[in-house]
Scaffold this motif. Sequence first.
Motif, PDB file in Angstrom:
ATOM      1  N   PHE A 101     -77.790  66.000 -19.072  1.00  0.00           N
ATOM      2  CA  PHE A 101     -77.796  66.743 -20.324  1.00  0.00           C
ATOM      3  C   PHE A 101     -76.863  67.945 -20.243  1.00  0.00           C
ATOM      4  CE2 PHE A 101     -80.370  67.346 -24.249  1.00  0.00           C
ATOM      5  CZ  PHE A 101     -79.778  68.508 -24.686  1.00  0.00           C
ATOM      6  N   ILE A 102     -77.018  68.733 -19.186  1.00  0.00           N
ATOM      7  CA  ILE A 102     -76.364  70.042 -19.137  1.00  0.00           C
ATOM      8  C   ILE A 102     -74.984  70.000 -18.483  1.00  0.00           C
ATOM      9  CG2 ILE A 102     -76.548  72.339 -18.114  1.00  0.00           C
ATOM     10  CD1 ILE A 102     -78.425  71.948 -20.460  1.00  0.00           C
ATOM     11  N   LEU A 103     -74.885  69.244 -17.388  1.00  0.00           N
ATOM     12  CA  LEU A 103     -73.647  69.303 -16.599  1.00  0.00           C
ATOM     13  C   LEU A 103     -72.382  68.994 -17.411  1.00  0.00           C
ATOM     14  CD1 LEU A 103     -73.098  68.288 -12.979  1.00  0.00           C
ATOM     15  CD2 LEU A 103     -71.795  67.044 -14.673  1.00  0.00           C
ATOM     16  N   PRO A 104     -72.360  67.924 -18.223  1.00  0.00           N
ATOM     17  CA  PRO A 104     -71.128  67.684 -18.976  1.00  0.00           C
ATOM     18  C   PRO A 104     -70.810  68.840 -19.933  1.00  0.00           C
ATOM     19  CG  PRO A 104     -72.688  65.871 -19.263  1.00  0.00           C
ATOM     20  CD  PRO A 104     -73.385  66.910 -18.457  1.00  0.00           C
ATOM     21  N   ILE A 105     -71.845  69.440 -20.501  1.00  0.00           N
ATOM     22  CA  ILE A 105     -71.575  70.560 -21.409  1.00  0.00           C
ATOM     23  C   ILE A 105     -71.021  71.740 -20.633  1.00  0.00           C
ATOM     24  CG2 ILE A 105     -72.518  71.994 -23.245  1.00  0.00           C
ATOM     25  CD1 ILE A 105     -74.778  70.080 -23.581  1.00  0.00           C
ATOM     26  N   GLN A 106     -71.578  71.962 -19.443  1.00  0.00           N
ATOM     27  CA  GLN A 106     -71.072  73.069 -18.629  1.00  0.00           C
ATOM     28  C   GLN A 106     -69.606  72.876 -18.285  1.00  0.00           C
ATOM     29  OE1 GLN A 106     -73.823  73.416 -15.288  1.00  0.00           O
ATOM     30  NE2 GLN A 106     -74.837  75.091 -16.350  1.00  0.00           N
ATOM     31  N   LEU A 107     -69.184  71.610 -18.216  1.00  0.00           N
ATOM     32  CA  LEU A 107     -67.781  71.341 -17.903  1.00  0.00           C
ATOM     33  C   LEU A 107     -66.910  71.431 -19.143  1.00  0.00           C
ATOM     34  CD1 LEU A 107     -68.247  68.178 -15.671  1.00  0.00           C
ATOM     35  CD2 LEU A 107     -67.874  70.525 -14.915  1.00  0.00           C
ATOM     36  N   GLY A 108     -67.538  71.463 -20.304  1.00  0.00           N
ATOM     37  CA  GLY A 108     -66.780  71.434 -21.547  1.00  0.00           C
ATOM     38  C   GLY A 108     -66.427  70.018 -21.965  1.00  0.00           C
ATOM     39  N   ALA A 109     -67.231  69.038 -21.532  1.00  0.00           N
ATOM     40  CA  ALA A 109     -66.946  67.641 -21.852  1.00  0.00           C
ATOM     41  C   ALA A 109     -67.803  67.171 -23.023  1.00  0.00           C
ATOM     42  CB  ALA A 109     -67.210  66.763 -20.635  1.00  0.00           C
ATOM     43  N   LYS A 110     -67.371  66.074 -23.636  1.00  0.00           N
ATOM     44  CA  LYS A 110     -68.121  65.545 -24.768  1.00  0.00           C
ATOM     45  C   LYS A 110     -69.221  64.603 -24.334  1.00  0.00           C
ATOM     46  CE  LYS A 110     -64.837  66.097 -28.407  1.00  0.00           C
ATOM     47  NZ  LYS A 110     -63.502  65.743 -28.844  1.00  0.00           N
ATOM     48  N   ASP A 111     -69.057  64.030 -23.192  1.00  0.00           N
ATOM     49  CA  ASP A 111     -70.086  63.130 -22.670  1.00  0.00           C
ATOM     50  C   ASP A 111     -69.806  62.951 -21.183  1.00  0.00           C
ATOM     51  OD1 ASP A 111     -72.009  61.058 -22.203  1.00  0.00           O
ATOM     52  OD2 ASP A 111     -71.895  60.577 -24.331  1.00  0.00           O
ATOM     53  N   MET A 112     -70.600  62.105 -20.544  1.00  0.00           N
ATOM     54  CA  MET A 112     -70.320  61.777 -19.156  1.00  0.00           C
ATOM     55  C   MET A 112     -69.097  60.853 -19.125  1.00  0.00           C
ATOM     56  SD  MET A 112     -72.674  63.223 -17.214  1.00  0.00           S
ATOM     57  CE  MET A 112     -73.049  62.338 -15.703  1.00  0.00           C
ATOM     58  N   ALA A 113     -68.526  60.695 -17.922  1.00  0.00           N
ATOM     59  CA  ALA A 113     -67.338  59.855 -17.817  1.00  0.00           C
ATOM     60  C   ALA A 113     -67.655  58.406 -18.185  1.00  0.00           C
ATOM     61  CB  ALA A 113     -66.779  59.934 -16.399  1.00  0.00           C
ATOM     62  N   PHE A 114     -68.836  57.934 -17.796  1.00  0.00           N
ATOM     63  CA  PHE A 114     -69.196  56.539 -18.064  1.00  0.00           C
ATOM     64  C   PHE A 114     -70.519  56.496 -18.831  1.00  0.00           C
ATOM     65  CE2 PHE A 114     -67.138  56.549 -13.776  1.00  0.00           C
ATOM     66  CZ  PHE A 114     -65.943  55.968 -14.154  1.00  0.00           C
ATOM     67  N   PRO A 115     -70.458  56.645 -20.151  1.00  0.00           N
ATOM     68  CA  PRO A 115     -71.721  56.723 -20.911  1.00  0.00           C
ATOM     69  C   PRO A 115     -72.590  55.482 -20.738  1.00  0.00           C
ATOM     70  CG  PRO A 115     -69.853  57.332 -22.271  1.00  0.00           C
ATOM     71  CD  PRO A 115     -69.284  56.824 -20.990  1.00  0.00           C
ATOM     72  N   ARG A 116     -71.984  54.328 -20.645  1.00  0.00           N
ATOM     73  CA  ARG A 116     -72.807  53.115 -20.542  1.00  0.00           C
ATOM     74  C   ARG A 116     -73.499  53.038 -19.184  1.00  0.00           C
ATOM     75  NH1 ARG A 116     -68.798  48.898 -22.004  1.00  0.00           N
ATOM     76  NH2 ARG A 116     -68.218  50.016 -23.873  1.00  0.00           N
ATOM     77  N   LEU A 117     -72.759  53.448 -18.143  1.00  0.00           N
ATOM     78  CA  LEU A 117     -73.397  53.480 -16.826  1.00  0.00           C
ATOM     79  C   LEU A 117     -74.537  54.489 -16.814  1.00  0.00           C
ATOM     80  CD1 LEU A 117     -70.561  53.294 -14.156  1.00  0.00           C
ATOM     81  CD2 LEU A 117     -71.969  51.484 -15.112  1.00  0.00           C
ATOM     82  N   TRP A 141     -81.032  83.315 -23.456  1.00  0.00           N
ATOM     83  CA  TRP A 141     -81.035  84.098 -22.202  1.00  0.00           C
ATOM     84  C   TRP A 141     -79.794  84.965 -22.092  1.00  0.00           C
ATOM     85  CZ3 TRP A 141     -85.732  83.015 -21.717  1.00  0.00           C
ATOM     86  CH2 TRP A 141     -86.241  81.709 -21.661  1.00  0.00           C
ATOM     87  N   GLN A 142     -78.974  84.943 -23.131  1.00  0.00           N
ATOM     88  CA  GLN A 142     -77.705  85.684 -23.059  1.00  0.00           C
ATOM     89  C   GLN A 142     -76.971  85.361 -21.762  1.00  0.00           C
ATOM     90  OE1 GLN A 142     -79.710  89.406 -24.375  1.00  0.00           O
ATOM     91  NE2 GLN A 142     -80.615  87.683 -25.443  1.00  0.00           N
ATOM     92  N   ALA A 143     -76.918  84.068 -21.521  1.00  0.00           N
ATOM     93  CA  ALA A 143     -76.231  83.563 -20.334  1.00  0.00           C
ATOM     94  C   ALA A 143     -74.813  83.199 -20.711  1.00  0.00           C
ATOM     95  CB  ALA A 143     -76.971  82.352 -19.794  1.00  0.00           C
ATOM     96  N   LYS A 144     -74.011  82.832 -19.710  1.00  0.00           N
ATOM     97  CA  LYS A 144     -72.583  82.740 -19.995  1.00  0.00           C
ATOM     98  C   LYS A 144     -71.958  81.372 -19.827  1.00  0.00           C
ATOM     99  CE  LYS A 144     -72.169  87.553 -19.386  1.00  0.00           C
ATOM    100  NZ  LYS A 144     -71.201  88.615 -19.599  1.00  0.00           N
ATOM    101  N   SER A 145     -72.667  80.435 -19.246  1.00  0.00           N
ATOM    102  CA  SER A 145     -72.006  79.150 -19.073  1.00  0.00           C
ATOM    103  C   SER A 145     -71.922  78.426 -20.416  1.00  0.00           C
ATOM    104  CB  SER A 145     -72.708  78.313 -18.001  1.00  0.00           C
ATOM    105  OG  SER A 145     -74.099  78.363 -18.166  1.00  0.00           O
ATOM    106  N   LEU A 146     -71.097  77.384 -20.476  1.00  0.00           N
ATOM    107  CA  LEU A 146     -70.684  76.811 -21.754  1.00  0.00           C
ATOM    108  C   LEU A 146     -71.828  76.262 -22.601  1.00  0.00           C
ATOM    109  CD1 LEU A 146     -67.335  74.978 -21.002  1.00  0.00           C
ATOM    110  CD2 LEU A 146     -67.733  76.858 -22.576  1.00  0.00           C
ATOM    111  N   GLU A 147     -72.888  75.759 -21.938  1.00  0.00           N
ATOM    112  CA  GLU A 147     -73.940  75.150 -22.759  1.00  0.00           C
ATOM    113  C   GLU A 147     -74.572  76.164 -23.701  1.00  0.00           C
ATOM    114  OE1 GLU A 147     -74.238  75.928 -19.607  1.00  0.00           O
ATOM    115  OE2 GLU A 147     -76.278  76.148 -18.888  1.00  0.00           O
ATOM    116  N   TRP A 148     -74.456  77.457 -23.371  1.00  0.00           N
ATOM    117  CA  TRP A 148     -75.075  78.481 -24.213  1.00  0.00           C
ATOM    118  C   TRP A 148     -74.180  78.890 -25.365  1.00  0.00           C
ATOM    119  CZ3 TRP A 148     -79.853  78.130 -23.129  1.00  0.00           C
ATOM    120  CH2 TRP A 148     -80.257  77.837 -21.815  1.00  0.00           C
TER     121      TRP A 148
END
Lengths: 276, 639
Positions: B182-198, B583-590
Motif C-alpha cells: 500500500f505505502i511503499l509505491p506511494i513513498q517512491l512516487g509510483a502509481k502502482d507496483m512494478a507488477f500489479p498482476r503478480l 501526523w504532519q509527516a514528510k514522506s510522499l504518501e502524506w
Amino acid sequence: MSSNHEDIKREQIAETVDGWTHNGPFHRRPSFRILILVILFTAFGVWAAVFFTDKIMPSILSSQMKSVHDTIIFFTILAAPVAALVYAIAAYSIYKWGHGHGEQAPPDGPPMRENSLTTSIWLGASTILVVVVLVWGMTALSSENQGQLRPVTIDVYGQQWLWTFKYPGTGVESNQLVVPVGRQIRFVVTSYDVTHGFWPNSLGVQIDANPGFKTYITADPNATGQFAVRCSQLCGLYHAYMDANGKVVTPTQFSSWLVSHGASTTSANAYALGGK
Amino acid sequence: MSTTALLEDTKLGPKAGGLYRHQNFLTGILTGGVAMFLGWLVAHYTVQNNANWGSDMVVTVTMAAWVVGFMAGIGAFNAVFRWMVGHDQDHDDELYAAGVSQGWRRYFKFCTDHKVVGTQYLVLVMSLFAVGGTLAMIIRTQLISPNNHLISPQTYNAVISIHGMIMIIATIIMVSGPWANFILPIQLGAKDMAFPRLNALSLWLVVAAVPPILISLFIGGVDSGWTTYAPLSVQSPPGQDAFAITIITFVVSVTVAGINTITTTMTMRAKGMTMGRLPIFVWGSLVAAGLGLYAMPAFLAAQSMLLTDRVVGTSFFAPAQGGAGWLYENIFWIMGHPEVYVILIPGVAAAMDVASTFSRKPLFGYKIAVGAFFGLGALALMVWAHHMFTTGWAPNLADPWMLTTELISIPTGVFFLVIIGTLWRGSIWTRLPMYWVYLFLWNFIIGGVTGIYLSDVPADQYFHGNMFVTAHFHYTLLGGGMIGATAALCYWFPKMSGKMLNERIGKLAFWVIAIFFQVTYFGMFWEGFQGMPRRIAAYAPYFHSANLIATIGAYGLFLGWVILLYAIIHSWMNGKVAPSNPWQAKSLEWHISSPPPLENFLVDPIVTSDPYTFGEGEPMAPAKQPSPATVGSTEGGAH
Ligand code: HEM
Ligand SMILES: [Cu+2]
Ligand SMILES: [Cu+2]
C-alpha cells in the motif's frame, strides 16, 4: 539551503551537545540523571540473573552446569548496562522532551542527522562486547572438551517415549541414569526411531539422539544429587512423558547400584572404580 | 474536485475485463472445491490400484488441486491465458482488473490495484493472527495445570505446530503485505507496483495456502512442530502432506512478492527520488524482500523433499534408507534464520520512521541504519547452525557459528542507537504510533539479550529445546517484529482507511498488551530456567506456578489484541475522517488524500530531499509539486 539556514542548524546542534553537558547544578544534568537510571536498571538486571540462576534453576551437579550459571551472570553483567542505557534514554526523553498528545505536531527538534563520535563509541563498544562474549564461550567450550578426569562411558538409547541407559561391560541396562561423581562421563547417544533430545538437566549438557548413528557429549559431575533427564526434541505423541530419573552418586555407591542391578562385583568395580 | 472520483467514474466498455467480470472470491472457492473433489476422485482410484501409494498421495493431490482450482477460479490465470491465445488485455480490461467502478466488490476480486491488495493483505494478516491467537489460547489453557486433559496429546501436537506455522506465515507478510504494497509505491512516487498482476497473485496465493494447513488439523494433524523435523515428519499423519502444500504455495507467494518489491524500488522511483532519499521503511522492505528470495526457496526444497519421501518413497530424510535428519535440519534453518529477519527488519524500519515523525527530528544515522540492514542480511546467511548447536552435527564448527551469531549483536545494536538517537532531544509527540515504538524498544532489548545467552554454546546446552527459547523468540518476533508492525498499522491506518484510529481505545489496548506481554513471557522464561522443555502437553507439578503465570498473562494479552481489533474495526466504520497528513509527516504518501486515489498521483511528483527535513526549515519537503493539481488534497499538511 541558505547560509542563514546553515547557521540555525549549527546553533541547534551546539545546543544539542549542550543538552548533554548542560551547565546547571550537577544533579540536574541529563548525563547525571541518565546515569542514575542506568545504574538502577543494571542493578535490577544483575539481581534478576543471580536470582534466576540461584533460586530457579536446578542445582549445579557438574562443572558444565556451573559454567551455564556463570555465563548467565557474566553475560548479564555485560548486557545489562547497554539495555539500561537504551531504557534510560528512552524514559528520559519522554520525561524531558515529551510534548503531549495534542492534535498539532510539536515544533521540530534539532536537525541532528548523525554524530560520528556517538556512532563510533557505540560500534566500538558493541564490538568489544562481542569479542569478550566470544572468547568467554570459546574458553568454556574448549575446557569442556578436554576433561581432566578418567572417563566412564554410558550408552544412551532414545526411543518413543523412553530412555534406556546401558553401562558397558557390566551388562546393566536401566531406565535410570546413575553416574559417579568425580569422573568424566562420556555419553554415547543414539535413537531407535526418530530424533530425541538427551538432556540430563543438572549436568548442563544436551545432545540429540539420532537414529542410525551416534553422537557424543561429556559431563563432569562434581556433586552428588538428583536430577531429571528430559527429552528436548519433539518426538511425537508422548514426548511430554519422556522423562527419566537421574542421580549423581559416589563411585562406591555407583558400584553397588550396578551390582544391585545384576552386574557381577568384579565388572561393577572395574567399571565404577577401575583404571586406577 | 476529488481525484478519486475521476477514475472511479470512468466508463468502461460493457465487456471490459472479460471473464474477470464473473470471477471473485466465491467462484474461486467453488472452482477450488470442484477441483479438490476431482483431484480426490482421481487420486483415490489410482491409489486403489497401487499398493505403494497411500493416503498421502490422495491428500497431496487433493490439496494441490484445491490451490490450482482456487487460483483459476478467481481469475489468476486469465491474463496469461489470454496472452497465450493471442488476445492481450486492452486498457479497459486493465482498468477493470484494477477495480475501477466496482466499489467494495473489488476487495473480493483478483484486483491489481496495489492499495486494494494492501488492504486485502491487512485483513488477511489480521484473520491469520486471529486463528493463530485462538490456537495459542488452546495451548495455554491446556497448560494451565500439570496434567490437564483438555485436549489429547495428538491434538496438542497438531495445535502447537499449526499455531507456530500460521503465526510465522502471518508475521512474514504482516508488514511486507499491507505496507510494502500500500505505502511503499506511494513513498517512491509510483502509481502502482512494478507488477500489479503478480501483486494480486501473491495475495491470493496466501489465501489459497491457508485452507490446507487448517484442514491438516482434521486429518491427523502434524506432530512435529512448525519445524517438522525429519525423520518424525516422514512418519507423521497425512496432515503433514497438507502442511507441505501450504508451505510450497506460500513460498511461491513470498517469492513473487519479493521480486515485485525489489523491482518496484529499483525502477519505479519518481524523479529526484534517489536511493539516498528513500524513507528508511523502503530500505527495510528492500532488504527483507531480498533476504526472503534467498531464504524461502530452501523451505520449498525442504518441504518438497519431505513430501516426496512421504508420498513416493524417496529417502532424503529417512535414515533407514540412507537419508539424514540433519540434512532436513540444515535446509530448514538455512531458510529459518534468514526468515526471522525477513519478519523483523520491515517492522524495525517502520518503527524508525515512526520514531522520526513523532520526535520531529530527522532519523539519526540514516546511513548506518541502512548499513545495519545489509549487515544483518548478510550475517543472517551465515548463522543457521546456531539452531543446531546441540544436534551433534559439525561440533568442530561450534566456534565459527558462535562468532557469526554473536556478530549479529552489532547491527542489532545499531537499531537501538538509531532509535534512541532519534528520540534524543526530539519533541516527543506521544500519539498512539509512538507508544508502540517505546514498547518495541523495551521488548526487543530483552529478545536480543536472551539471544546472546543462546548463542553461547555451553549455555545453549541448557536452554535449547526449552521454554527459554520460546520466550526468547516471542520477545523478538512478537515483542519486536509484531509491535513494530503495530506501530506501522497505527501510523498508516488513517492513510489506508481515510479514518483516524480511536486513540483512547488504542491506548487502552496498548497498556493491556504491554503489561500482559511481560507477564506471559516472564512466566515462560521462568519455566525455561526451571528446565521445562518446549512443546509438551503435560508437565511435572514443579512447573505449575510458572505455567499459571504464563497462562494468565496470555489471556490478558489476547484480550489486549481484541481491544485493538475493536479499535480498528470501530474506527474504520465510524472513525473521524482523516486529513491527508494527520501526523504532519514528510514522506510522499502524506501529500495525497486519505485514502489515496487510484494511481495515486495525477502528475508525477518531483522529489527534492529525503523525508527527514524536520527542523531544517522546509515545511513540506520533499516534494516540490509542479502544480497544485499534482496530488490529492494537501490541507492539514502545512504548518
Ligand atoms: C541478538 C540477536 C539474536 C541472537 C544472538 C539470537 C540467537 C538465537 C539462537 C542461538 C537460537 C537457537 C536457540 C536454540 O534453539 O537452542 C535462537 C532461536 C530463535 N530465534 Fe533468535 N537470536 C537473536 C535474535 C532473534 C530475532 C531478531 C528473531 C526474530 C525476529 C529471532 C527468532 C528466533 C526464533 C524464531 C528462534 C527459535 C526457532 C525454533 O526453534 O522454533 N531471534 N535465537
Ligand atoms: Cu521427545
Ligand atoms: Cu537463528
